[in-house]
Each structure stands twice: as C-alpha cells, then as structure tokens.
Design a protein around this motif. Structure first.
Motif, PDB file in Angstrom:
ATOM      1  N   GLU A 259     -59.811  44.085 -35.839  1.00  0.00           N
ATOM      2  CA  GLU A 259     -60.924  43.848 -36.753  1.00  0.00           C
ATOM      3  C   GLU A 259     -61.876  42.781 -36.211  1.00  0.00           C
ATOM      4  O   GLU A 259     -63.081  43.012 -36.105  1.00  0.00           O
ATOM      5  CB  GLU A 259     -60.394  43.436 -38.131  1.00  0.00           C
ATOM      6  CG  GLU A 259     -59.558  44.523 -38.791  1.00  0.00           C
ATOM      7  CD  GLU A 259     -58.921  44.079 -40.090  1.00  0.00           C
ATOM      8  OE1 GLU A 259     -59.418  43.083 -40.682  1.00  0.00           O
ATOM      9  OE2 GLU A 259     -57.933  44.699 -40.515  1.00  0.00           O
ATOM     10  N   LYS A 260     -61.339  41.643 -35.820  1.00  0.00           N
ATOM     11  CA  LYS A 260     -62.189  40.594 -35.260  1.00  0.00           C
ATOM     12  C   LYS A 260     -62.637  40.920 -33.851  1.00  0.00           C
ATOM     13  O   LYS A 260     -63.712  40.500 -33.416  1.00  0.00           O
ATOM     14  CB  LYS A 260     -61.444  39.256 -35.257  1.00  0.00           C
ATOM     15  CG  LYS A 260     -62.258  38.099 -34.674  1.00  0.00           C
ATOM     16  CD  LYS A 260     -61.464  36.800 -34.643  1.00  0.00           C
ATOM     17  CE  LYS A 260     -61.306  36.203 -36.021  1.00  0.00           C
ATOM     18  NZ  LYS A 260     -60.701  34.851 -35.982  1.00  0.00           N
ATOM     19  N   GLY A 261     -61.826  41.681 -33.108  1.00  0.00           N
ATOM     20  CA  GLY A 261     -62.139  41.957 -31.704  1.00  0.00           C
ATOM     21  C   GLY A 261     -61.849  40.768 -30.823  1.00  0.00           C
ATOM     22  O   GLY A 261     -62.526  40.544 -29.819  1.00  0.00           O
ATOM     23  N   GLY A 262     -60.827  39.973 -31.185  1.00  0.00           N
ATOM     24  CA  GLY A 262     -60.491  38.792 -30.404  1.00  0.00           C
ATOM     25  C   GLY A 262     -59.680  39.116 -29.168  1.00  0.00           C
ATOM     26  O   GLY A 262     -59.208  40.236 -28.972  1.00  0.00           O
ATOM     27  N   VAL A 263     -59.507  38.110 -28.327  1.00  0.00           N
ATOM     28  CA  VAL A 263     -58.729  38.262 -27.099  1.00  0.00           C
ATOM     29  C   VAL A 263     -57.319  37.766 -27.363  1.00  0.00           C
ATOM     30  O   VAL A 263     -57.100  36.835 -28.147  1.00  0.00           O
ATOM     31  CB  VAL A 263     -59.392  37.499 -25.927  1.00  0.00           C
ATOM     32  CG1 VAL A 263     -59.505  36.014 -26.205  1.00  0.00           C
ATOM     33  CG2 VAL A 263     -58.654  37.760 -24.617  1.00  0.00           C
ATOM     34  N   ILE A 264     -56.343  38.404 -26.724  1.00  0.00           N
ATOM     35  CA  ILE A 264     -54.941  38.064 -26.921  1.00  0.00           C
ATOM     36  C   ILE A 264     -54.242  38.146 -25.571  1.00  0.00           C
ATOM     37  O   ILE A 264     -54.710  38.842 -24.662  1.00  0.00           O
ATOM     38  CB  ILE A 264     -54.292  39.023 -27.950  1.00  0.00           C
ATOM     39  CG1 ILE A 264     -52.986  38.449 -28.514  1.00  0.00           C
ATOM     40  CG2 ILE A 264     -54.090  40.417 -27.364  1.00  0.00           C
ATOM     41  CD1 ILE A 264     -52.493  39.198 -29.753  1.00  0.00           C
ATOM     42  N   GLY A 265     -53.149  37.419 -25.416  1.00  0.00           N
ATOM     43  CA  GLY A 265     -52.436  37.480 -24.150  1.00  0.00           C
ATOM     44  C   GLY A 265     -51.126  36.740 -24.223  1.00  0.00           C
ATOM     45  O   GLY A 265     -50.765  36.142 -25.243  1.00  0.00           O
ATOM     46  N   GLY A 266     -50.401  36.789 -23.096  1.00  0.00           N
ATOM     47  CA  GLY A 266     -49.129  36.090 -23.045  1.00  0.00           C
ATOM     48  C   GLY A 266     -48.482  36.211 -21.691  1.00  0.00           C
ATOM     49  O   GLY A 266     -48.880  37.018 -20.855  1.00  0.00           O
ATOM     50  N   THR A 267     -47.479  35.389 -21.483  1.00  0.00           N
ATOM     51  CA  THR A 267     -46.743  35.387 -20.226  1.00  0.00           C
ATOM     52  C   THR A 267     -45.260  35.549 -20.505  1.00  0.00           C
ATOM     53  O   THR A 267     -44.763  35.082 -21.543  1.00  0.00           O
ATOM     54  CB  THR A 267     -46.996  34.092 -19.435  1.00  0.00           C
ATOM     55  OG1 THR A 267     -46.352  34.168 -18.158  1.00  0.00           O
ATOM     56  CG2 THR A 267     -46.465  32.866 -20.167  1.00  0.00           C
ATOM     57  N   SER A 268     -44.546  36.219 -19.613  1.00  0.00           N
ATOM     58  CA  SER A 268     -43.103  36.407 -19.730  1.00  0.00           C
ATOM     59  C   SER A 268     -42.772  37.019 -21.087  1.00  0.00           C
ATOM     60  O   SER A 268     -43.192  38.142 -21.373  1.00  0.00           O
ATOM     61  CB  SER A 268     -42.384  35.077 -19.498  1.00  0.00           C
ATOM     62  OG  SER A 268     -41.000  35.263 -19.366  1.00  0.00           O
TER      63      SER A 268
END
Length: 431
Positions: free
Chosen positions: A146-155
């Motif tokens: 909905e917001k179109g935000g960025v997401i991420g992560g490691t391991s």
C-alpha cells in the motif's frame, strides 16, 4: 538492609520482565513523511554490502528507517544514518523480545510510519513467531503493498522475505540431513501465509550459500513446495553467498552486488525445469531422488551491480553475460549430496503451446506469476479467458509487450491472440 536490597531486586526484576522491546534511536526525533520507492534488498549474512545498502536507503527518499531484530543491539544505527552518505531522517532499531513487544503500540506506530524496514540476522523463527498472524504482519504487508515502501534483510532477515520460507522452527538443517529425509521435522517450511511481497510470492530464499554449502537443502525446499502443494507450483529459488546482495526494484529487475572479481562472490537464481519437473521420490523417512533437479543461474556479484535478472519473466534470464554459468543440480539414488553439472538456459518460452495461427507468437513464462511476455504481436487483441469463461481484453500495438497479470488468481487460463492472420491460443498456468 537485606530486606531493602531484596525489595530493590524485585522492583528491578519486575521492570525488566515488563520490557517487551528495546529501542535504539539515532537522528531526528520528529517523524517526517516522504514518498518511498518500492524495493527489496536481500543479503547473504556476513558484513553488509555498502553499495546495496545505499540502494536500500536511497529508496526511503530521506525518510525514517526502522530496523527490526530479536537479538543484538544498535549496530545498524550509525551505519545507516551516517556511514553510507545517504540522507535519512532517522534510524531506529527495535529489538523485539517477545510477541507482546511485536504488537506494542509504540512499535506498531514506528513500523507504520517507516519509509524503509530492515530485518537483521538472528533466528528467523523469532520473526515468524513474533510477527506472523497479528497486527505486525498486517503493517509489514501494507508497507510494501500500500505505501510502496522498501524492505530488506540479511541472513534470517532474508530467509523470511519469500512467499515460501524456511522457518527454522526446529533449528537449522544441513543439506545432507534435508536430502536424507525431506520430511524431517527440521525441514519446516511456511507457504504463502506470512509476508506478501511483490515478485517474491513464489520464491523461497536461502543465505550463507558458500559457508556452509546450502545448495542441497535449498533444492529440497523447492522439492517440498512442489510435492506439498494441492495446485501445481513451479517455485523459484533466490540465494546469496555471504558477502553478496540481491536488490529488486519496482519493475522486477533483480540487481546483484558483491566484490567480484576481487572476490569470488556469486548469487544464484534457481528454477525447476519447464515441464515434468516433479521430484522422482519424495517421501517421509526416505532420501530425495530428483534426477532432473533444478537449473541454477550462477551470476557474479559485482560492486556496481552490473548483472540483473528480470523477475517478471524469470525463464527468459539471458542476455547471457560473461562469467555467468548455468548449472543443473541433481539428487541421485544413494546420495546425500547434489550432483552439479553444466546446463543451459531452460528457456521456458518454448512452452508457448501455439495451437492456431501463423504469427510465430511467443508467450512466456509458463507457468507464470505476475506477468506474461507476449512477443511478435503487432496490432493484436489479447483475450485472457479463465476456465469459467470470464474474459479480459487488452489491445497491444507493438511487437513486444508485457501483460500485467498480478490481479489474476492462480489457475488455468487460455490466452487468445488475435491478429490479421488469425487467432492463436495458448494454454497457461498461473502459480
């Protein structure tokens, strides 16, 4: 005196036991609202890749960064806020200690107002058990959809991002153990019931690919997805070695980052064969046998993110690049390891199944997920027909087009392509 010390200890203990999360804050305490740009950034689990981290932060457009973790402390705060030279308003690390911490109003408010969300490493089952099936899950999915935000992560933070995911509920699992018994309780996989991230709905990820070797267990994960699904599913695997990253933009271009050629850094894009891809033997208590196995595209991960794969048309990976390599990973009888041999692009466009017409039209991939590529269709009328006869018409006016199918539920479809030479019909499956 002893009595007073006891009271003090009880008070301190009570305060600590009531602590459900810990906040580490850096930057401007006044929240600002910016317009982020959607993206997904996944890393393999060792030190962060600076170029990929900059890519991640830039998509927040100067907004607020929230780091979610279940262990550790504030290691990301200065790194994200000042070390990389990307302007952001704030970085707040929220160490979540339990389910109550994940659903605390303060935590939920911070996640709701973030332009970028990052999952640190650790134990992915903490994230699954704290964040799944509650208000936090809803906010995380709203953040990207909905917001179109960025997401991420490691391991562990990368492990949970796919629509399918290894949840580590019963601890980690080695490749040898997974191959020896694909239904061992350590091979615990979630299916499309947690995060719903564009381009990752049919993906299962894995990390630390070079230490230890994860190829065997990742192959087992994909075999399990195929075997366990009531409907046909052709899963995709995305994997990072420890010092590499995959960053996916809003158009589905997955760019890879690392230190190649200074270091032997690679990422892997993995798929079963285009048709007849089911495992030969996959049973509780018996070793996996999958002679056709999966096809892996091994790509050098460079500092400048030179190589990219279009996840809309995963089967159409090439333009072949120098130093990339196609491999087949097979599991044979009486083996607890995978066998790696040279392969080539499976090119699932060959499954276009043209039944009528003479335009040399190509439609792929098949099965498809969020998009279909339709080539050689000048001035065509495209009709998508489901098994109930419901139609959708799209007019194309060029020789190569991409049809957005993200709104279609999974199932069988017939694609009618009408040109001046007649009608071509393609039977397709959406996963």
């Amino acid at each position: 005196m002893k009595h007073q010390l006891s009271i003090a200890f009880i008070l301190i203990t009570s305060i600590l036991s009531a602590q459900n999360y810990v906040s580490y804050f850096t930057g401007n305490t006044s929240n600002i609202t910016t317009t982020p740009e959607f993206g997904v950034c996944m890393m393999g689990g060792a030190s962060e890749n600076d170029n990929a981290s900059q890519w991640f932060l830039e998509r927040a457009n100067g907004g607020d960064i929230v780091v979610l973790r279940a262990s550790g402390s504030d290691g990301y705060n200065d790194y994200f806020y000042s070390d990389l030279g990307v302007n952001v308003n704030s970085v707040e690390t929220l160490k979540i200690l339990n389910l109550a911490g994940a659903t605390d109003p303060y935590v939920l408010d911070k996640v709701a107002n973030a332009e970028a969300i990052w999952f640190a490493g650790g134990d992915q089952y903490d994230y699954v058990s704290y964040f799944k099936d509650n208000e936090m899950e809803d906010l995380l999915n709203a953040h990207v959809n909905e917001k179109g935000g960025v997401i991420g992560g490691t391991s562990a933070g990368m492990a949970i991002l796919g629509g399918h995911y290894f949840d580590a509920q019963n601890g980690t699992v080695t490749s040898a153990l997974a191959i020896s018994d694909p239904y061992h309780n350590k091979v615990s996989i979630g299916h499309r019931d947690f995060l719903d991230i564009p381009y990752l709905k049919n993906v299962i990820t894995d990390t630390h690919y070079d230490d230890p070797d994860r190829r065997g267990r990742h192959t087992v994960f994909m075999a399990r997805i195929i075997a366990d699904s009531e409907d046909p599913i052709r899963p995709i695997g995305l994997a990072c070695e420890e010092y590499t990253a995959i960053c996916i933009d809003n158009e589905g271009a997955a760019r890879v980052y690392g230190s190649y050629p200074a270091e032997e850094d690679y990422v892997y894009f993995i798929q079963p064969r285009c048709a007849d891809y089911e495992p030969d033997v996959i049973l509780l208590g018996a070793p996996l046998i999958w002679e056709d196995g999966v096809i892996a595209y091994k790509i050098p991960a460079t500092e400048d993110g030179l190589f990219a794969v279009d996840l809309n048309v995963f089967a159409d990976l090439a333009i072949e690049q120098d130093n990339t390599e196609w491999q087949q990973w097979s599991v044979y009888q009486n083996s607890n390891t995978i066998s790696v041999t040279e392969s080539d692009n499976p090119d699932c466009a060959l499954l276009s199944n043209q039944e009528v017409g003479s335009d040399n039209i190509l439609v792929y991939p098949n099965p498809f997920i969020n998009a279909l590529v339709i080539k050689n269709v000048p001035n065509a009328i495209i009709t998508v027909v489901d098994v109930l006869g419901k139609k959708q018409h799209v007019i194309f006016n060029s020789a190569s087009e991409t049809l957005d199918t993200s709104h279609l539920p999974k199932g069988i479809y017939f694609l009618e392509v009408e040109t001046e030479n007649g009608v071509s019909v393609f039977k397709l499956m959406k996963n």
